[in-house]
Each structure stands twice: as structure tokens, then as C-alpha cells.
Design a protein around this motif. Sequence first.
Motif, PDB file in Angstrom:
ATOM      1  N   TYR A   1       0.820  -1.209   0.000  1.00  0.00           N
ATOM      2  CA  TYR A   1       0.000   0.000   0.000  1.00  0.00           C
ATOM      3  C   TYR A   1       0.855   1.261   0.000  1.00  0.00           C
ATOM      4  CZ  TYR A   1      -3.240  -3.659   1.194  1.00  0.00           C
ATOM      5  OH  TYR A   1      -3.960  -4.828   1.173  1.00  0.00           O
ATOM      6  N   GLY A   2       2.062   1.123  -0.529  1.00  0.00           N
ATOM      7  CA  GLY A   2       2.908   2.287  -0.749  1.00  0.00           C
ATOM      8  C   GLY A   2       3.897   2.613   0.350  1.00  0.00           C
ATOM      9  N   LEU A   3       3.930   1.820   1.430  1.00  0.00           N
ATOM     10  CA  LEU A   3       4.872   2.117   2.508  1.00  0.00           C
ATOM     11  C   LEU A   3       6.273   1.664   2.108  1.00  0.00           C
ATOM     12  CD1 LEU A   3       5.492   3.086   5.366  1.00  0.00           C
ATOM     13  CD2 LEU A   3       4.903   0.794   6.196  1.00  0.00           C
ATOM     14  N   GLU A   4       7.209   2.609   2.103  1.00  0.00           N
ATOM     15  CA  GLU A   4       8.594   2.308   1.731  1.00  0.00           C
ATOM     16  C   GLU A   4       9.540   2.969   2.725  1.00  0.00           C
ATOM     17  OE1 GLU A   4      11.711   2.775  -2.044  1.00  0.00           O
ATOM     18  OE2 GLU A   4       9.608   3.381  -2.266  1.00  0.00           O
ATOM     19  N   PHE A   5      10.346   2.140   3.384  1.00  0.00           N
ATOM     20  CA  PHE A   5      11.359   2.643   4.299  1.00  0.00           C
ATOM     21  C   PHE A   5      12.649   2.916   3.525  1.00  0.00           C
ATOM     22  CE2 PHE A   5       8.649   0.172   7.257  1.00  0.00           C
ATOM     23  CZ  PHE A   5       8.376   1.166   8.185  1.00  0.00           C
ATOM     24  N   LEU A   6      13.230   4.098   3.743  1.00  0.00           N
ATOM     25  CA  LEU A   6      14.439   4.515   3.055  1.00  0.00           C
ATOM     26  C   LEU A   6      15.585   4.601   4.047  1.00  0.00           C
ATOM     27  CD1 LEU A   6      12.944   7.425   0.896  1.00  0.00           C
ATOM     28  CD2 LEU A   6      13.251   5.020   0.237  1.00  0.00           C
ATOM     29  N   GLN A   7      16.722   4.018   3.701  1.00  0.00           N
ATOM     30  CA  GLN A   7      17.883   3.997   4.582  1.00  0.00           C
ATOM     31  C   GLN A   7      18.851   5.130   4.205  1.00  0.00           C
ATOM     32  OE1 GLN A   7      18.141   2.156   7.146  1.00  0.00           O
ATOM     33  NE2 GLN A   7      16.801   0.389   6.806  1.00  0.00           N
ATOM     34  N   PRO A   8      19.065   6.093   5.106  1.00  0.00           N
ATOM     35  CA  PRO A   8      20.044   7.147   4.832  1.00  0.00           C
ATOM     36  C   PRO A   8      21.454   6.553   4.714  1.00  0.00           C
ATOM     37  CG  PRO A   8      18.623   7.736   6.676  1.00  0.00           C
ATOM     38  CD  PRO A   8      18.387   6.287   6.397  1.00  0.00           C
ATOM     39  N   PRO A   9      22.358   7.240   4.034  1.00  0.00           N
ATOM     40  CA  PRO A   9      23.740   6.743   3.925  1.00  0.00           C
ATOM     41  C   PRO A   9      24.378   6.511   5.294  1.00  0.00           C
ATOM     42  CG  PRO A   9      23.363   8.535   2.381  1.00  0.00           C
ATOM     43  CD  PRO A   9      22.153   8.471   3.250  1.00  0.00           C
TER      44      PRO A   9
ATOM     45  N   GLY B   1      18.383  -0.722  10.548  1.00  0.00           N
ATOM     46  CA  GLY B   1      18.648   0.677  10.244  1.00  0.00           C
ATOM     47  C   GLY B   1      17.745   1.620  11.018  1.00  0.00           C
ATOM     48  N   TRP B   2      17.974   2.893  10.794  1.00  0.00           N
ATOM     49  CA  TRP B   2      17.094   3.942  11.325  1.00  0.00           C
ATOM     50  C   TRP B   2      16.483   4.652  10.120  1.00  0.00           C
ATOM     51  CZ3 TRP B   2      19.094   7.061  16.138  1.00  0.00           C
ATOM     52  CH2 TRP B   2      19.329   6.167  17.204  1.00  0.00           C
ATOM     53  N   PRO B   3      15.520   4.013   9.463  1.00  0.00           N
ATOM     54  CA  PRO B   3      15.004   4.572   8.209  1.00  0.00           C
ATOM     55  C   PRO B   3      13.991   5.682   8.405  1.00  0.00           C
ATOM     56  CG  PRO B   3      13.850   2.542   8.728  1.00  0.00           C
ATOM     57  CD  PRO B   3      14.903   2.722   9.796  1.00  0.00           C
ATOM     58  N   VAL B   4      13.809   6.461   7.353  1.00  0.00           N
ATOM     59  CA  VAL B   4      12.686   7.386   7.250  1.00  0.00           C
ATOM     60  C   VAL B   4      11.722   6.794   6.230  1.00  0.00           C
ATOM     61  CG1 VAL B   4      14.104   9.374   7.849  1.00  0.00           C
ATOM     62  CG2 VAL B   4      13.770   8.781   5.435  1.00  0.00           C
ATOM     63  N   VAL B   5      10.524   7.353   6.174  1.00  0.00           N
ATOM     64  CA  VAL B   5       9.500   6.841   5.267  1.00  0.00           C
ATOM     65  C   VAL B   5       9.418   7.731   4.043  1.00  0.00           C
ATOM     66  CG1 VAL B   5       7.039   6.385   4.994  1.00  0.00           C
ATOM     67  CG2 VAL B   5       8.191   5.791   7.132  1.00  0.00           C
ATOM     68  N   LYS B   6       9.426   7.125   2.882  1.00  0.00           N
ATOM     69  CA  LYS B   6       9.336   7.882   1.648  1.00  0.00           C
ATOM     70  C   LYS B   6       8.053   8.710   1.629  1.00  0.00           C
ATOM     71  CE  LYS B   6       9.588   7.444  -3.379  1.00  0.00           C
ATOM     72  NZ  LYS B   6       9.717   6.493  -4.526  1.00  0.00           N
ATOM     73  N   GLY B   7       8.219  10.012   1.439  1.00  0.00           N
ATOM     74  CA  GLY B   7       7.082  10.917   1.374  1.00  0.00           C
ATOM     75  C   GLY B   7       6.621  11.454   2.703  1.00  0.00           C
ATOM     76  N   GLY B   8       7.137  10.906   3.802  1.00  0.00           N
ATOM     77  CA  GLY B   8       6.734  11.365   5.125  1.00  0.00           C
ATOM     78  C   GLY B   8       6.068  10.263   5.926  1.00  0.00           C
ATOM     79  N   SER B   9       6.081  10.420   7.245  1.00  0.00           N
ATOM     80  CA  SER B   9       5.531   9.401   8.135  1.00  0.00           C
ATOM     81  C   SER B   9       4.041   9.175   7.919  1.00  0.00           C
ATOM     82  CB  SER B   9       5.793   9.796   9.590  1.00  0.00           C
ATOM     83  OG  SER B   9       7.177   9.790   9.867  1.00  0.00           O
TER      84      SER B   9
ATOM     85  N   ALA C   1       2.712   8.310   5.415  1.00  0.00           N
ATOM     86  CA  ALA C   1       2.554   7.129   4.560  1.00  0.00           C
ATOM     87  C   ALA C   1       2.279   5.874   5.375  1.00  0.00           C
ATOM     88  CB  ALA C   1       3.796   6.945   3.689  1.00  0.00           C
ATOM     89  N   ILE C   2       2.733   5.829   6.636  1.00  0.00           N
ATOM     90  CA  ILE C   2       2.426   4.683   7.494  1.00  0.00           C
ATOM     91  C   ILE C   2       0.935   4.647   7.779  1.00  0.00           C
ATOM     92  CG2 ILE C   2       2.792   3.643   9.762  1.00  0.00           C
ATOM     93  CD1 ILE C   2       5.583   4.875   9.766  1.00  0.00           C
ATOM     94  N   ALA C   3       0.381   5.777   8.197  1.00  0.00           N
ATOM     95  CA  ALA C   3      -1.063   5.843   8.467  1.00  0.00           C
ATOM     96  C   ALA C   3      -1.875   5.583   7.205  1.00  0.00           C
ATOM     97  CB  ALA C   3      -1.412   7.205   9.062  1.00  0.00           C
ATOM     98  N   ASP C   4      -1.410   6.109   6.076  1.00  0.00           N
ATOM     99  CA  ASP C   4      -2.138   5.905   4.828  1.00  0.00           C
ATOM    100  C   ASP C   4      -2.160   4.429   4.440  1.00  0.00           C
ATOM    101  OD1 ASP C   4      -2.520   8.610   4.772  1.00  0.00           O
ATOM    102  OD2 ASP C   4      -1.059   9.001   3.176  1.00  0.00           O
ATOM    103  N   ALA C   5      -1.020   3.740   4.628  1.00  0.00           N
ATOM    104  CA  ALA C   5      -0.966   2.320   4.292  1.00  0.00           C
ATOM    105  C   ALA C   5      -1.858   1.506   5.232  1.00  0.00           C
ATOM    106  CB  ALA C   5       0.475   1.822   4.360  1.00  0.00           C
ATOM    107  N   LEU C   6      -1.825   1.819   6.522  1.00  0.00           N
ATOM    108  CA  LEU C   6      -2.699   1.133   7.470  1.00  0.00           C
ATOM    109  C   LEU C   6      -4.170   1.371   7.130  1.00  0.00           C
ATOM    110  CD1 LEU C   6      -0.797   1.899  10.789  1.00  0.00           C
ATOM    111  CD2 LEU C   6      -1.337  -0.404   9.945  1.00  0.00           C
ATOM    112  N   THR C   7      -4.499   2.604   6.765  1.00  0.00           N
ATOM    113  CA  THR C   7      -5.875   2.939   6.402  1.00  0.00           C
ATOM    114  C   THR C   7      -6.311   2.169   5.160  1.00  0.00           C
ATOM    115  OG1 THR C   7      -5.666   5.141   7.362  1.00  0.00           O
ATOM    116  CG2 THR C   7      -7.414   4.824   5.745  1.00  0.00           C
ATOM    117  N   ALA C   8      -5.441   2.125   4.159  1.00  0.00           N
ATOM    118  CA  ALA C   8      -5.785   1.413   2.925  1.00  0.00           C
ATOM    119  C   ALA C   8      -6.010  -0.071   3.191  1.00  0.00           C
ATOM    120  CB  ALA C   8      -4.679   1.609   1.890  1.00  0.00           C
TER     121      ALA C   8
END
Length: 485
Positions: A91-99, A223-231, A233-240
Motif C-alpha cells: 500500500y505504498g509504505l517504503e522505508f528509506l535507509q540514509p547513507p 537501520g534507522w530509516p525514514v519513510v518515503k514521502g513522510g511518516s 505514509a504509514i497511516a495511509d498504508a494502514l488505512t488502505a
Amino acid sequence: MTAQRTPSLARVAQQRYDAVVVGAGPNGLAAAAVLAQAGRSVLVREARDDVGGGTRSAELTLPGFIHDVCSAVHPMGACSPAFAELGLERYGLEFLQPPVALGHPLEGGRAGIVYLDARATLDRLGADATAWERIVVALSERWDRLAPALLAPVLRVPRHPFVLARFGLPALVPSTVLARRLFVTDEGRALFAGAAAHAFLPLNRPLTSAFGLVLLGAAHAVGWPVVKGGSQAIADALTARARELGVVIETGRPVGALGELPESDAVLFDLAPRQVAAIAGAALPDRYRSRLERFHHGPAAFKVDYALDGPVPWSNAECLQAGTLHLGGTLDEIAAAEAAVASGEVPERPYVLVSQPAVVDPSRAPEGQHTLWTYCHVPNGCTVDMTEAIERQIERFAPEFRDRVLARHVADPAWYERYNPAYVGGDITGGAHTGLQLLFRPTPQLRPYRTPNPRLYMCSASTPPGGGVHGMSGYHAAQAVLRAS
């Protein structure tokens, strides 16, 4: 994400449900999805006009600059069994790993640096490499067995007791003691102190080492990832996912009393304990309700978000690539700052948490520009403006930072409580980690999610495993409902 409103809403509101969830934060949404996945009919009621709780994102400063309103970095989300079971990546949730997972700048352009890759980290640690490998890397190598136990209620038989014991013994030690015992360099000790300070506790308290060990072990494991597009996206994926399973989500529907809810077999509250006490009223025994009302909330967050015309000019080059930074200097400085907060004082040099998501997610800001997320700890309900103190700490390690600032958004403890009444006094962690509350939330009992009323449950961060965006409080509460039905 805002739930759709339809002409049939009044009719839907009269329907009987197997479960009603009050509050659409990540725990409430996870609980709803897990129940629906098991075939239950579920309604979610949310007071605000959008869902998300601590996982909302918004243009807080300028158009095109996407800021995480509360949570920003998600090691526990990346390893959450609840998120994995619900398949949120579909549902679009993507964790991104900083360098660089974590940077901890020190005077003179030095810094402690943690990479997802353990070997790269060990190569940077010098005299502390052996101790780091023996303790932190060893935990990360057992993460698949350790994490499920850490994200579960305390009073249960662990599946891997020896792994948990290996973690638990050093975790009992105050972080100031363990850091000095394990590490000899300023960098190693500061890295441990910065991670342990996520406890919102004085670092000389027992069990504060648990926070440092868990977070640093997670840095190498997930890792300590951030979420692509902003956090959000977690709520949006759970909602979907929840909607796909048939969950009805109503926003803009505050709940003041149980009688306002449709009939159901179970009600789950993704709320602070005192909110639950107020809504449930006489449906809970007086003694239990009194305990909820006395639930202790901890220190608050004072947060400043920045729109920047370029990257932060860190003196240490590796910090330019860090998704997360801890500012506060040495172990002793961080310990002094956290001790001041615990005693009700405002530290002159606060411990500051920083996220710069644009190092890995350019969608957060217009091309060439950046967002910066910062907050420090202050006493609960504090009214002191900490903006200047935060910026002094940033400029201590990034001279001329203020020249990059296009706009600021300040969120003090009162702002946070208005934003989400569950953040009592600006406490964003779901309750103080003092005394028994560190292990047993909201009250000491064998079944932390179930109240004395067999129909009423709690599923917020005020239940195990506590704060953080992982959905596991909701997951475990939903499992408790399923076991009882």
C-alpha cells in the motif's frame, strides 16, 4: 488521509459492530486491521478530520516542504511484526535507509558515526570497536529473535530466553555506568548516551541502558530509516489495508462517552489513560478508573521544524549524510541535560534530536532545499521557548546554520496537547518511563490491554510495548479481543 463521508453515514453509525476502535493513530488502525483480518466487523472513530496520530505529515512551514509532525525515524516500524503481517508495503509504505544511520557530532569537527553496516561502523570506532562488536553487533545479529520479545508484553514466556537474558543483564545497568564501563572514547560514550536518552530519563537510572542497546542494535539490524514521502505514509498504508478488509473509518467524530458509540462486543481505545477514564465513566470500577486518572506522564517535547535553502553546514562531513543526529556533546553533557529535565528545570544546553530526511528522500522539499526536524526534552507542560537553545546547539556543530533558515514552525508542549490530547502536557511517548510504568502499562496486571470491564480494551502507547511507531500495542490488544471472543 481523510475518511470519505457518504450520505449513508448516519445509517452506518446505527449498525452493530464486533468492535469499535476509538482513535486512528497507528495502534488504533493496526488493531482495526488485525480484527478485520480475522473476520470481525470494525468501526474506527477519529476526532480529527484526518487519521494518523503520531504519524502525520504536513507543510508546516512553506509550500512544498513536507514535515513529520511527530514521529520521523522508524527503526521499530521497520521490524514491526504487525506491519509485516498486514503487508503494508503493498500500500505504498517504503522505508528509506540514509547513507549514515546516526551521527553524533562533537567539538572540533569530530563525530561518532553509526552505519547500517556494522563493519563500516567498527572501522570508525577505533579503541571502542571491540566492545561495540561484543555488545551492540552481537545483539543486532540476534535481532530476529530479540525484537519480537521487546515488542511484546513483559509478563509472558519468551521464545528465546537465553537471547533475552544476554540483552537483559547489561540493560539493567544505568547507561552512564555501562557507557563508561564499555567505551573509552568520547565518540563511543556519546553514541551510547544519545541513544539511551530516548528514554526521557536521567541517564543514571537503572534500565536506561536498555534504550541505548535496543536502538543501537536496531541500527545494524534494520537501520534507522525514514519513510518515503513522510511518516503519514504509514497511516495511509494502514488505512488502505483496513478499508480493504472492510473497516469503516469515520473522521471528525470525537467521542465523549460510551453511549455515543454504536453497539459492539468490544471497544478499543487508542487514547491516553485519563481519556479512557473520562469516556468510560461508571463502566469501569472506581479503583481502576482512579489508577488511569493517576497515570504518570513524563517530560515533554519542544519541537522546531525548519525549511532550509540547502543542507545543514555540519562541521563533520559524514554528518551531512546522516538521517538522524543527536546533539548534546559528551556523555556528561547529555546526562546533565536529562537530569535537569527530570528535576523540572530547563537545560541551558539541551539534548536535541535531529532528523534530516532529505538526505535520502528528496520529495520532502523543493529541489536543492531541505527540511529539518528537531526537538529537545523539557519538563511536562513547560512554557519556556527553547528555539534559541536548540539553534545554539545546532550552530555549535554547524556554524552559520541560521543563514540557511527560510522558515520555522514551533511546537511547544501546549501545542502538542492541542494537536493530540493524548500527548498530556506534551508527553509524546504515552507515559513516563519511571517506576513500574517502564515495564507495566497502564497498570500492573497480567493482561495489560483488557480493563476490568471485559468489553473495554486499551491499545495506545500507554500499553506495552509503549512508545514508538510499530503498531504492536494495537496488534496485541486485537489479539486479546480475539482470544476472549
